[in-house]
Design a protein around this motif. Structure first.
Motif, mmCIF file in Angstrom:
data_model
loop_
_atom_site.group_PDB
_atom_site.id
_atom_site.type_symbol
_atom_site.label_atom_id
_atom_site.label_comp_id
_atom_site.label_asym_id
_atom_site.label_seq_id
_atom_site.Cartn_x
_atom_site.Cartn_y
_atom_site.Cartn_z
ATOM 1 N N MET A 1 0.840 -1.181 0.000
ATOM 2 C CA MET A 1 0.000 0.000 0.000
ATOM 3 C C MET A 1 0.887 1.247 0.000
ATOM 4 S SD MET A 1 -3.028 0.864 2.649
ATOM 5 C CE MET A 1 -4.529 0.890 1.738
ATOM 6 N N ARG A 2 0.555 2.228 -0.825
ATOM 7 C CA ARG A 2 1.356 3.450 -0.943
ATOM 8 C C ARG A 2 0.988 4.422 0.161
ATOM 9 N NH1 ARG A 2 1.413 4.805 -7.296
ATOM 10 N NH2 ARG A 2 1.688 6.875 -6.428
ATOM 11 N N SER A 3 1.974 5.209 0.578
ATOM 12 C CA SER A 3 1.736 6.181 1.642
ATOM 13 C C SER A 3 0.975 7.382 1.104
ATOM 14 C CB SER A 3 3.067 6.646 2.238
ATOM 15 O OG SER A 3 3.744 7.472 1.311
ATOM 16 N N VAL A 4 0.402 8.148 2.004
ATOM 17 C CA VAL A 4 -0.316 9.365 1.645
ATOM 18 C C VAL A 4 0.621 10.324 0.917
ATOM 19 C CG1 VAL A 4 -1.502 11.390 2.576
ATOM 20 C CG2 VAL A 4 -1.949 9.135 3.542
ATOM 21 N N GLU A 5 1.842 10.420 1.393
ATOM 22 C CA GLU A 5 2.812 11.319 0.779
ATOM 23 C C GLU A 5 3.096 10.926 -0.676
ATOM 24 O OE1 GLU A 5 3.223 9.850 3.748
ATOM 25 O OE2 GLU A 5 3.195 11.534 5.120
ATOM 26 N N VAL A 6 3.247 9.643 -0.922
ATOM 27 C CA VAL A 6 3.518 9.163 -2.282
ATOM 28 C C VAL A 6 2.308 9.433 -3.170
ATOM 29 C CG1 VAL A 6 3.936 7.112 -3.699
ATOM 30 C CG2 VAL A 6 5.188 7.430 -1.549
ATOM 31 N N GLU A 7 1.120 9.151 -2.672
ATOM 32 C CA GLU A 7 -0.101 9.399 -3.439
ATOM 33 C C GLU A 7 -0.246 10.886 -3.749
ATOM 34 O OE1 GLU A 7 -2.237 7.261 -4.784
ATOM 35 O OE2 GLU A 7 -1.232 5.516 -3.949
ATOM 36 N N ALA A 8 -0.005 11.741 -2.755
ATOM 37 C CA ALA A 8 -0.145 13.187 -2.949
ATOM 38 C C ALA A 8 0.852 13.715 -3.971
ATOM 39 C CB ALA A 8 0.015 13.911 -1.618
ATOM 40 N N ALA A 9 2.041 13.160 -3.994
ATOM 41 C CA ALA A 9 3.070 13.609 -4.934
ATOM 42 C C ALA A 9 2.691 13.284 -6.376
ATOM 43 C CB ALA A 9 4.411 12.979 -4.582
ATOM 44 N N ALA A 10 1.826 12.308 -6.564
ATOM 45 C CA ALA A 10 1.435 11.887 -7.902
ATOM 46 C C ALA A 10 0.231 12.670 -8.427
ATOM 47 C CB ALA A 10 1.116 10.392 -7.893
ATOM 48 N N VAL A 11 -0.317 13.577 -7.627
ATOM 49 C CA VAL A 11 -1.529 14.321 -7.984
ATOM 50 C C VAL A 11 -1.174 15.762 -8.305
ATOM 51 C CG1 VAL A 11 -3.730 15.147 -7.053
ATOM 52 C CG2 VAL A 11 -2.951 12.852 -6.496
ATOM 53 N N ASP A 12 -1.863 16.313 -9.294
ATOM 54 C CA ASP A 12 -1.710 17.738 -9.598
ATOM 55 C C ASP A 12 -2.067 18.525 -8.338
ATOM 56 O OD1 ASP A 12 -2.808 20.437 -10.270
ATOM 57 O OD2 ASP A 12 -2.284 19.842 -12.309
ATOM 58 N N PRO A 13 -1.239 19.496 -7.954
ATOM 59 C CA PRO A 13 -1.503 20.255 -6.724
ATOM 60 C C PRO A 13 -2.890 20.889 -6.688
ATOM 61 C CG PRO A 13 0.678 20.785 -7.554
ATOM 62 C CD PRO A 13 0.012 19.927 -8.581
ATOM 63 N N ASP A 15 -5.648 19.714 -7.995
ATOM 64 C CA ASP A 15 -6.599 18.654 -7.644
ATOM 65 C C ASP A 15 -6.504 18.323 -6.161
ATOM 66 O OD1 ASP A 15 -7.506 18.445 -10.259
ATOM 67 O OD2 ASP A 15 -6.101 16.828 -10.760
ATOM 68 N N GLY A 16 -5.287 18.264 -5.661
ATOM 69 C CA GLY A 16 -5.096 17.976 -4.244
ATOM 70 C C GLY A 16 -5.696 19.052 -3.363
ATOM 71 N N LEU A 17 -5.500 20.304 -3.735
ATOM 72 C CA LEU A 17 -6.050 21.409 -2.942
ATOM 73 C C LEU A 17 -7.571 21.424 -2.981
ATOM 74 C CD1 LEU A 17 -3.462 24.137 -3.918
ATOM 75 C CD2 LEU A 17 -3.701 23.024 -1.680
ATOM 76 N N ARG A 18 -8.147 21.123 -4.139
ATOM 77 C CA ARG A 18 -9.613 21.040 -4.225
ATOM 78 C C ARG A 18 -10.136 19.894 -3.367
ATOM 79 N NH1 ARG A 18 -8.592 22.924 -9.584
ATOM 80 N NH2 ARG A 18 -8.306 20.806 -10.353
ATOM 81 N N VAL A 20 -8.693 18.781 -0.591
ATOM 82 C CA VAL A 20 -8.583 19.245 0.798
ATOM 83 C C VAL A 20 -9.765 20.140 1.144
ATOM 84 C CG1 VAL A 20 -7.231 20.690 2.366
ATOM 85 C CG2 VAL A 20 -6.088 18.989 0.934
ATOM 86 N N LEU A 21 -10.106 21.066 0.260
ATOM 87 C CA LEU A 21 -11.240 21.959 0.496
ATOM 88 C C LEU A 21 -12.535 21.175 0.633
ATOM 89 C CD1 LEU A 21 -12.490 24.748 0.759
ATOM 90 C CD2 LEU A 21 -12.573 24.852 -1.753
ATOM 91 N N ALA A 22 -12.751 20.221 -0.239
ATOM 92 C CA ALA A 22 -13.962 19.403 -0.171
ATOM 93 C C ALA A 22 -14.028 18.628 1.144
ATOM 94 C CB ALA A 22 -14.017 18.441 -1.357
ATOM 95 N N LEU A 23 -12.902 18.101 1.587
ATOM 96 C CA LEU A 23 -12.872 17.369 2.851
ATOM 97 C C LEU A 23 -13.147 18.288 4.039
ATOM 98 C CD1 LEU A 23 -9.887 14.965 2.196
ATOM 99 C CD2 LEU A 23 -12.295 14.339 2.470
ATOM 100 N N ARG A 24 -12.606 19.521 4.003
ATOM 101 C CA ARG A 24 -12.886 20.479 5.076
ATOM 102 C C ARG A 24 -14.375 20.787 5.153
ATOM 103 N NH1 ARG A 24 -8.186 25.027 4.292
ATOM 104 N NH2 ARG A 24 -6.499 23.850 5.255
ATOM 105 N N ARG A 25 -14.979 21.012 3.993
ATOM 106 C CA ARG A 25 -16.415 21.317 3.975
ATOM 107 C C ARG A 25 -17.236 20.139 4.482
ATOM 108 N NH1 ARG A 25 -16.603 24.571 -1.779
ATOM 109 N NH2 ARG A 25 -15.902 26.568 -0.931
ATOM 110 N N LEU A 26 -16.881 18.943 4.058
ATOM 111 C CA LEU A 26 -17.588 17.752 4.524
ATOM 112 C C LEU A 26 -17.422 17.584 6.022
ATOM 113 C CD1 LEU A 26 -19.171 15.150 4.094
ATOM 114 C CD2 LEU A 26 -17.010 14.032 3.475
ATOM 115 N N THR A 27 -16.212 17.763 6.516
ATOM 116 C CA THR A 27 -15.946 17.645 7.939
ATOM 117 C C THR A 27 -16.765 18.658 8.730
ATOM 118 O OG1 THR A 27 -13.720 16.842 7.516
ATOM 119 C CG2 THR A 27 -14.136 17.737 9.706
ATOM 120 N N ALA A 28 -16.835 19.885 8.245
ATOM 121 C CA ALA A 28 -17.610 20.931 8.923
ATOM 122 C C ALA A 28 -19.085 20.555 8.970
ATOM 123 C CB ALA A 28 -17.415 22.266 8.227
ATOM 124 N N ARG A 29 -19.622 20.043 7.869
ATOM 125 C CA ARG A 29 -21.036 19.642 7.839
ATOM 126 C C ARG A 29 -21.297 18.490 8.797
ATOM 127 N NH1 ARG A 29 -22.290 18.579 1.790
ATOM 128 N NH2 ARG A 29 -24.181 17.724 2.705
#
Length: 78
Positions: A1-13, A15-18, A20-29
């Motif tokens: 299984m790949r680490s979060v860091e490895v997965e994040a490095a493979a994603v366009d920043p 996309d990653g930032l969007r 993170v924003l979606a997760l923050r909104r979901l967490t708040a709800r």
């Protein structure tokens, strides 16, 4: 299984930032829903704060309002 860091490095920043924003909104709800449910079932602000690992004042300030929209520090500039 790949680490979060490895997965994040493979994603366009952008996309990653969007994501993170979606997760923050979901967490708040989810937090709002569960705090409201806890209050409906009689939990005190202190008990809720303990479960969320924040102070009673923090959770009450964020969720204790009876009028107006909830206060979300993460959505200030949206």
């Amino acid at each position: 299984m790949r680490s979060v860091e490895v997965e994040a490095a493979a994603v366009d920043p952008r996309d990653g930032l969007r994501t993170v924003l979606a997760l923050r909104r979901l967490t708040a709800r989810l937090e709002t829903l569960h705090v409201a449910r806890a209050r409906e079932q009689g939990m005190s602000w202190a008990e809720i704060a303990s479960e969320l690992e924040v102070t009673r004042q923090t959770v009450h300030k964020k969720h204790g309002r009876t009028a107006g929209p909830p206060r979300w520090d993460i959505d200030v500039d949206l």
